[in-house]
Structures are given as C-alpha cells and as structure tokens.
Design an enzyme around this catalytic site. Structure first.
Site, short mmCIF file in Angstrom:
data_model
loop_
_atom_site.label_atom_id
_atom_site.label_comp_id
_atom_site.label_asym_id
_atom_site.label_seq_id
_atom_site.Cartn_x
_atom_site.Cartn_y
_atom_site.Cartn_z
N GLY A 67 2.83 2.36 10.68
CA GLY A 67 3.99 3.21 10.61
C GLY A 67 4.56 3.56 12.23
O GLY A 67 5.65 4.18 11.54
N LYS A 124 -0.30 4.25 -0.04
CA LYS A 124 -0.58 4.94 0.36
C LYS A 124 -0.17 6.73 -0.50
O LYS A 124 -0.14 6.18 -1.85
CB LYS A 124 0.07 5.86 1.95
CG LYS A 124 -0.44 4.30 2.66
CD LYS A 124 0.12 4.60 4.42
CE LYS A 124 -0.24 3.07 4.53
NZ LYS A 124 -0.36 2.78 6.39
N GLU A 159 -5.02 -5.17 10.41
CA GLU A 159 -4.02 -4.27 11.47
C GLU A 159 -4.29 -3.15 12.35
O GLU A 159 -4.99 -2.60 12.57
CB GLU A 159 -3.63 -3.50 9.47
CG GLU A 159 -3.78 -3.83 8.16
CD GLU A 159 -3.12 -2.58 7.71
OE1 GLU A 159 -2.08 -2.65 6.86
OE2 GLU A 159 -3.77 -1.97 7.39
N HIS A 209 -9.47 1.18 5.10
CA HIS A 209 -8.56 1.19 5.94
C HIS A 209 -7.88 1.98 7.37
O HIS A 209 -9.13 2.71 7.55
CB HIS A 209 -7.08 1.22 4.95
CG HIS A 209 -6.03 1.74 5.57
ND1 HIS A 209 -5.12 2.23 7.04
CD2 HIS A 209 -4.27 1.22 5.36
CE1 HIS A 209 -4.14 1.96 6.62
NE2 HIS A 209 -4.13 1.35 6.03
N ASN A 254 1.24 -1.12 -0.25
CA ASN A 254 -0.24 -0.12 0.14
C ASN A 254 0.88 1.15 -0.42
O ASN A 254 1.49 1.85 1.01
CB ASN A 254 -1.19 -0.25 1.08
CG ASN A 254 -2.22 1.21 1.76
OD1 ASN A 254 -1.38 2.36 0.75
ND2 ASN A 254 -2.07 1.20 2.30
N GLU A 294 -7.08 4.33 8.11
CA GLU A 294 -6.44 6.35 7.93
C GLU A 294 -8.09 6.25 7.45
O GLU A 294 -8.04 7.46 7.32
CB GLU A 294 -4.63 6.27 6.62
CG GLU A 294 -3.57 5.86 7.63
CD GLU A 294 -2.57 5.19 6.95
OE1 GLU A 294 -3.30 5.68 5.45
OE2 GLU A 294 -1.92 5.01 7.96
N SER A 336 4.54 -2.07 10.15
CA SER A 336 5.26 -2.40 10.06
C SER A 336 6.14 -3.31 10.00
O SER A 336 6.59 -4.49 10.83
CB SER A 336 5.72 -1.97 11.40
OG SER A 336 5.38 -0.63 12.14
P1 PGA Z 1 3.04 0.38 7.49
O1 PGA Z 1 1.37 0.06 7.20
O2 PGA Z 1 3.77 -0.84 6.61
O3 PGA Z 1 3.87 1.90 6.93
O4 PGA Z 1 3.16 0.10 8.57
C1 PGA Z 1 0.78 -0.59 6.66
C2 PGA Z 1 -0.41 -0.36 6.25
O5 PGA Z 1 -1.02 0.51 6.73
O6 PGA Z 1 -1.15 -0.86 5.45
#
Ligand code: PGA
Length: 249
Positions: free
Chosen positions: A169, A11, A163, A93, A9, A95, A209
């Site tokens: 992140g 983003k 997740e 997601h 992803n 976010e 992560s």
């Molecule tokens: P990250 O993000 O690997 O940067 O922690 C994962 C995600 O949001 O899918």
C-alpha cells in the site's frame, strides 16, 4: 510448469455493489492462462462464489480462525469459508499479524484448519522495513516459513505470497534483484524441506504495490509465479492488465 496465479485481496473494501467488478473481470480470464482468485470481504463470499461458478474465477477468504469451531464471537472457521463455495483462504497477512498480533504458531494452526476444510492456503510472509534495513530479510523469511508452514504441505494445498511489509500500500516496490533473491531463497528452502517435487510445485506470489505498470517487470523473475494484489485488484480495469501481463510472462 507451475500454476500461475493472479490473486486479488479486497481487504475491508466493498459491499454488494463491488460484485459488479467480478462480472467485469470475467471476460479478461485467459484460456489456459493464470488462475484468478478474488478474496472479497467475508459477507460477500457466498454471492461471489455463486457468481464465479460461470466465470471460472476462484474465490477466497481473507482469513480464517485457528480453531475448527467454538466460542469465538465474530470469527469465521475454515469450514464456514469452504461452505460458501470459496476454495482459497489468505492466512498470515501482515495486517493480521500486526493488528491482531498473530504469531507464526497461530498462522500454522490456521493453515492446518484451511487444509482440513479442503481449502488452498495462501500463506503470507514478509519482512518489515527495519528488518530489510538491518539486512535481516532472509532470516525473517526463513523463520516465518519454518514457523508458519506445517509439515503436511502437498503440491496443491498451498500458495506462498512474499509481501514485504514496507511495500504494501505504499507504492514502494523492491528491485527485481531483491525480489529474485527472496523468491529463490524461498524455493530453495521448500525444496530442502519438502523435496523436489513438492518444493518445485508450490506457486510463489509477489505482493506489495503491484500495479499494471510494474507487473510485467516483476513477472520476469523465474520464481515469481504470480501476484497477490491489494489496491489494484479492486477495479477490473486495473486488475485485468495484471492478469494479462502474467499470462504473457
Ligand atoms: P497492495 O496490497 O497491492 O495494495 O500493496 C497487497 C497486499 O496487501 O496483499
């Protein structure tokens, strides 16, 4: 044998120049190995899908609208995503749930739109740090599963990504035991609701992560069928070892 999937992803990162990473990733696909899905920003979808025809990388969008069409300035429908040549779409997601206040009901509508457009939905669920601290993880996950997953799931139209929000992140990763507990719980819920054949066929991805140095450990869990990777999917040199770890698992 369930399908293994390494999904990236990107983003809101990357312009045309980032497409070079797709080219760099292509030689790292493994024959009969995991499916590799890259979800670039929407303006890159068409070009990414054109490029990916030769490599076998699957392309996905990061979101779609919950209606099929209409007066929704700036939004993108599932049919538009499919029209670019993309075959996957991430929905729900954290976010999006946070910044755009998407509810389980909204996400459920998006999954239906994705299916109607012939896309495979990558449905994201996950608890916050406060939920985890209050021992509410499985309640939250169970509620998100029943609230955002429509009844018409088949063995092939859905992938579920667990997740934990606190791991996205941050460099923090749950212990293998914590990952196993949640993934086993999700598997059991799917089997109860959809029966053995469908419940056992759905790939469950871990996200939050995932890096080249922790992927091998995470993929040890029986009900972890792959990963949804943010930061470490931006460069082929980081993502390739994660694909290799999944192929070896
Ligand atoms: P990250 O993000 O690997 O940067 O922690 C994962 C995600 O949001 O899918």
């Amino acid at each position: 044998m369930r399908r293994k999937i390494a999904a990236g992803n990107w983003k809101m990162n990357g312009t045309s120049a980032a497409l070079a990473e797709l080219e760099a990733l292509a030689p790292h696909l493994v024959q009969d190995g995991p499916d590799v899905v890259i979800c670039p920003p929407a303006p890159l979808l068409y070009r990414a899908a054109e490029m990916a025809k030769a490599s076998g990388i699957h392309i996905g969008a990061q979101d779609c609208h919950m209606q099929a069409s209409g007066a929704f300035t700036g939004d993108i429908s599932a049919a538009m995503v499919a029209d670019t040549g993309a075959t996957f779409v991430i929905v729900g997601h954290s976010e999006r749930r946070d910044a755009h206040e998407e509810t389980n009901g909204d996400v459920r509508q998006k999954v239906k739109c994705a299916w109607a457009a012939g896309l495979t939905a990558i449905l994201c669920i996950g608890e916050s740090g406060e939920d985890r601290a209050a021992n509410n993880t499985l309640d939250i996950i169970g509620g998100q599963l029943s609230g955002s997953l429509p009844d018409a799931m088949t063995a092939t139209n859905t992938v579920i990504a667990y997740e934990p929000i606190w791991a996205i992140g941050t460099g923090l990763v749950p212990s293998l035991e914590q990952i196993i507990e949640v993934h086993d719980f999700i598997r059991a819920r799917l089997i109860t609701r959809f029966g053995h054949d469908i419940g056992n066929a759905i790939p469950l991805l871990y996200g939050g992560s995932v890096k080249p140095d922790n992927a091998e450990t995470i993929f040890k869990a029986e009900n972890v069928d792959g990963a949804l990777v943010g930061g470490a999917s931006l460069r082929a040199s980081d993502f390739a070892p994660i694909i290799a770890a999944l192929a070896a698992s």
